[in-house]
Design a protein around this motif. Sequence first.
Motif, mmCIF file in Angstrom:
data_model
loop_
_atom_site.group_PDB
_atom_site.id
_atom_site.type_symbol
_atom_site.label_atom_id
_atom_site.label_comp_id
_atom_site.label_asym_id
_atom_site.label_seq_id
_atom_site.Cartn_x
_atom_site.Cartn_y
_atom_site.Cartn_z
ATOM 1 N N SER A 1 0.808 -1.219 0.000
ATOM 2 C CA SER A 1 0.000 0.000 0.000
ATOM 3 C C SER A 1 0.845 1.275 0.000
ATOM 4 O O SER A 1 0.303 2.367 0.081
ATOM 5 N N THR A 2 2.158 1.144 -0.103
ATOM 6 C CA THR A 2 3.048 2.302 -0.033
ATOM 7 C C THR A 2 3.857 2.429 -1.309
ATOM 8 O O THR A 2 4.451 1.463 -1.775
ATOM 9 N N GLY A 3 3.889 3.638 -1.842
ATOM 10 C CA GLY A 3 4.762 3.954 -2.961
ATOM 11 C C GLY A 3 6.055 4.520 -2.422
ATOM 12 O O GLY A 3 6.059 5.278 -1.445
ATOM 13 N N ILE A 4 7.155 4.157 -3.028
ATOM 14 C CA ILE A 4 8.476 4.578 -2.575
ATOM 15 C C ILE A 4 9.127 5.469 -3.621
ATOM 16 O O ILE A 4 9.086 5.173 -4.819
ATOM 17 N N VAL A 5 9.736 6.540 -3.154
ATOM 18 C CA VAL A 5 10.603 7.355 -3.994
ATOM 19 C C VAL A 5 12.030 7.006 -3.605
ATOM 20 O O VAL A 5 12.433 7.219 -2.462
ATOM 21 N N LEU A 6 12.749 6.409 -4.536
ATOM 22 C CA LEU A 6 14.162 6.087 -4.343
ATOM 23 C C LEU A 6 14.945 7.324 -4.761
ATOM 24 O O LEU A 6 15.157 7.568 -5.948
ATOM 25 N N ALA A 7 15.336 8.133 -3.791
ATOM 26 C CA ALA A 7 15.907 9.454 -4.058
ATOM 27 C C ALA A 7 17.431 9.413 -3.986
ATOM 28 O O ALA A 7 18.010 9.299 -2.910
ATOM 29 N N ALA A 8 18.058 9.491 -5.149
ATOM 30 C CA ALA A 8 19.516 9.445 -5.260
ATOM 31 C C ALA A 8 20.088 10.845 -5.436
ATOM 32 O O ALA A 8 19.352 11.803 -5.672
ATOM 33 N N ARG B 1 -0.208 6.518 0.206
ATOM 34 C CA ARG B 1 0.903 6.609 1.150
ATOM 35 C C ARG B 1 2.215 6.576 0.372
ATOM 36 O O ARG B 1 2.474 5.646 -0.389
ATOM 37 N N VAL B 2 3.052 7.609 0.595
ATOM 38 C CA VAL B 2 4.319 7.718 -0.123
ATOM 39 C C VAL B 2 5.449 7.908 0.883
ATOM 40 O O VAL B 2 5.364 8.745 1.778
ATOM 41 N N ALA B 3 6.499 7.110 0.700
ATOM 42 C CA ALA B 3 7.694 7.210 1.535
ATOM 43 C C ALA B 3 8.880 7.551 0.652
ATOM 44 O O ALA B 3 8.985 7.082 -0.485
ATOM 45 N N VAL B 4 9.780 8.349 1.185
ATOM 46 C CA VAL B 4 11.002 8.711 0.470
ATOM 47 C C VAL B 4 12.172 8.004 1.142
ATOM 48 O O VAL B 4 12.373 8.126 2.348
ATOM 49 N N ALA B 5 12.925 7.250 0.337
ATOM 50 C CA ALA B 5 14.098 6.526 0.808
ATOM 51 C C ALA B 5 15.340 7.153 0.177
ATOM 52 O O ALA B 5 15.618 6.921 -0.998
ATOM 53 N N PRO B 6 16.077 7.966 0.931
ATOM 54 C CA PRO B 6 17.291 8.557 0.374
ATOM 55 C C PRO B 6 18.343 7.488 0.082
ATOM 56 O O PRO B 6 18.781 6.764 0.980
ATOM 57 N N GLN C 1 7.938 -6.180 -3.460
ATOM 58 C CA GLN C 1 6.506 -6.075 -3.731
ATOM 59 C C GLN C 1 5.888 -4.778 -3.210
ATOM 60 O O GLN C 1 4.776 -4.755 -2.699
ATOM 61 N N TRP C 2 6.652 -3.666 -3.367
ATOM 62 C CA TRP C 2 6.066 -2.350 -3.114
ATOM 63 C C TRP C 2 5.020 -2.118 -4.196
ATOM 64 O O TRP C 2 5.134 -2.636 -5.299
ATOM 65 N N CYS C 3 4.017 -1.300 -3.915
ATOM 66 C CA CYS C 3 3.030 -1.027 -4.971
ATOM 67 C C CYS C 3 3.654 -0.188 -6.081
ATOM 68 O O CYS C 3 3.236 -0.283 -7.232
ATOM 69 N N ALA C 4 4.701 0.590 -5.757
ATOM 70 C CA ALA C 4 5.429 1.366 -6.767
ATOM 71 C C ALA C 4 6.748 1.827 -6.165
ATOM 72 O O ALA C 4 6.815 2.127 -4.973
ATOM 73 N N VAL C 5 7.768 1.897 -6.999
ATOM 74 C CA VAL C 5 9.043 2.514 -6.613
ATOM 75 C C VAL C 5 9.474 3.375 -7.796
ATOM 76 O O VAL C 5 9.569 2.888 -8.926
ATOM 77 N N ARG C 6 9.689 4.645 -7.532
ATOM 78 C CA ARG C 6 10.085 5.579 -8.581
ATOM 79 C C ARG C 6 11.412 6.225 -8.221
ATOM 80 O O ARG C 6 11.609 6.648 -7.086
ATOM 81 N N PRO C 7 12.314 6.337 -9.187
ATOM 82 C CA PRO C 7 13.575 7.036 -8.927
ATOM 83 C C PRO C 7 13.368 8.547 -8.926
ATOM 84 O O PRO C 7 12.458 9.058 -9.586
ATOM 85 N N ALA C 8 14.203 9.230 -8.174
ATOM 86 C CA ALA C 8 14.229 10.693 -8.158
ATOM 87 C C ALA C 8 15.663 11.115 -7.859
ATOM 88 O O ALA C 8 16.470 10.312 -7.382
ATOM 89 N N PHE C 9 15.958 12.387 -8.130
ATOM 90 C CA PHE C 9 17.339 12.844 -8.025
ATOM 91 C C PHE C 9 17.396 14.238 -7.400
ATOM 92 O O PHE C 9 16.540 15.074 -7.638
ATOM 93 N N THR D 1 12.786 14.920 -6.222
ATOM 94 C CA THR D 1 12.052 14.170 -5.198
ATOM 95 C C THR D 1 10.595 14.613 -5.104
ATOM 96 O O THR D 1 9.686 13.778 -5.123
ATOM 97 N N ALA D 2 10.359 15.908 -5.013
ATOM 98 C CA ALA D 2 8.986 16.415 -4.881
ATOM 99 C C ALA D 2 8.133 15.992 -6.075
ATOM 100 O O ALA D 2 6.967 15.610 -5.909
ATOM 101 N N ASP D 3 8.699 16.040 -7.277
ATOM 102 C CA ASP D 3 7.957 15.651 -8.477
ATOM 103 C C ASP D 3 7.595 14.175 -8.452
ATOM 104 O O ASP D 3 6.496 13.782 -8.856
ATOM 105 N N ALA D 4 8.517 13.331 -7.973
ATOM 106 C CA ALA D 4 8.238 11.888 -7.899
ATOM 107 C C ALA D 4 7.159 11.590 -6.865
ATOM 108 O O ALA D 4 6.288 10.740 -7.097
ATOM 109 N N VAL D 5 7.189 12.291 -5.738
ATOM 110 C CA VAL D 5 6.126 12.115 -4.728
ATOM 111 C C VAL D 5 4.787 12.502 -5.329
ATOM 112 O O VAL D 5 3.800 11.759 -5.215
#
Length: 191
Positions: free
Chosen positions: A66-73, A127-132, A97-105, A113-117
């Motif tokens: 139920s959580t989307g992740i922003v993989l923020a590099a 629900r969105v989490a940011v993983a630096p 098995q996240w519902c979504a993982v999107r890269p951001a920079f 990051t803000a755009d990916a969220v």
Amino acid sequence: MVALPLLLTRAFHAKSDIPAVLRETAARLPQLTLHQAEVLGPSRLLTDALERRLEEAGLRPGDHRSTGIVLAAAGSSDPEAIAVIAETAREWQRTAQWCAVRPAFASASLPRTADAVRALRAEGIQRVAVAPYVIAPGFLPDRIATGAREARADILAPVLGPAPELARLLLRRYDQTVRASTRGDSAPQAA
């Protein structure tokens, strides 16, 4: 001597800066044998550390679906490095098995990051989490955090920092480089 780059992708520093310093050092100290280990990423140990950091920030086990992740590099102008981050995001989504993982920079590449969220929210993810995907605090991780707050991410994990997974990965890269050098492989050598 083995140089262990504290880098998550093979971008400019790993391809140019570190090898140049090692070549210069080898020229000044010809009695020294120098080898450059591979960069740290991609590795399952890194995504394990990211998941632990997300849990420390408040994500509960079982929230994956139920959580989307922003993989923020940090970001890079190197297309290979950007492609590795995108592939890391896809693989992490598949394996965890996240519902979504999107890269951001944080720099040099898009999306921020803000755009990916916001994009995850636009897809209907509540629900969105940011993983630096950075090792230490600093200017670029601060940009990631600002973007997460600006777009109102639900969770912002801390940087990887002194993660035991990172320590294991460093030891693994060191061992791989030493084994390759004793076999005479040239791939991990920088000089």
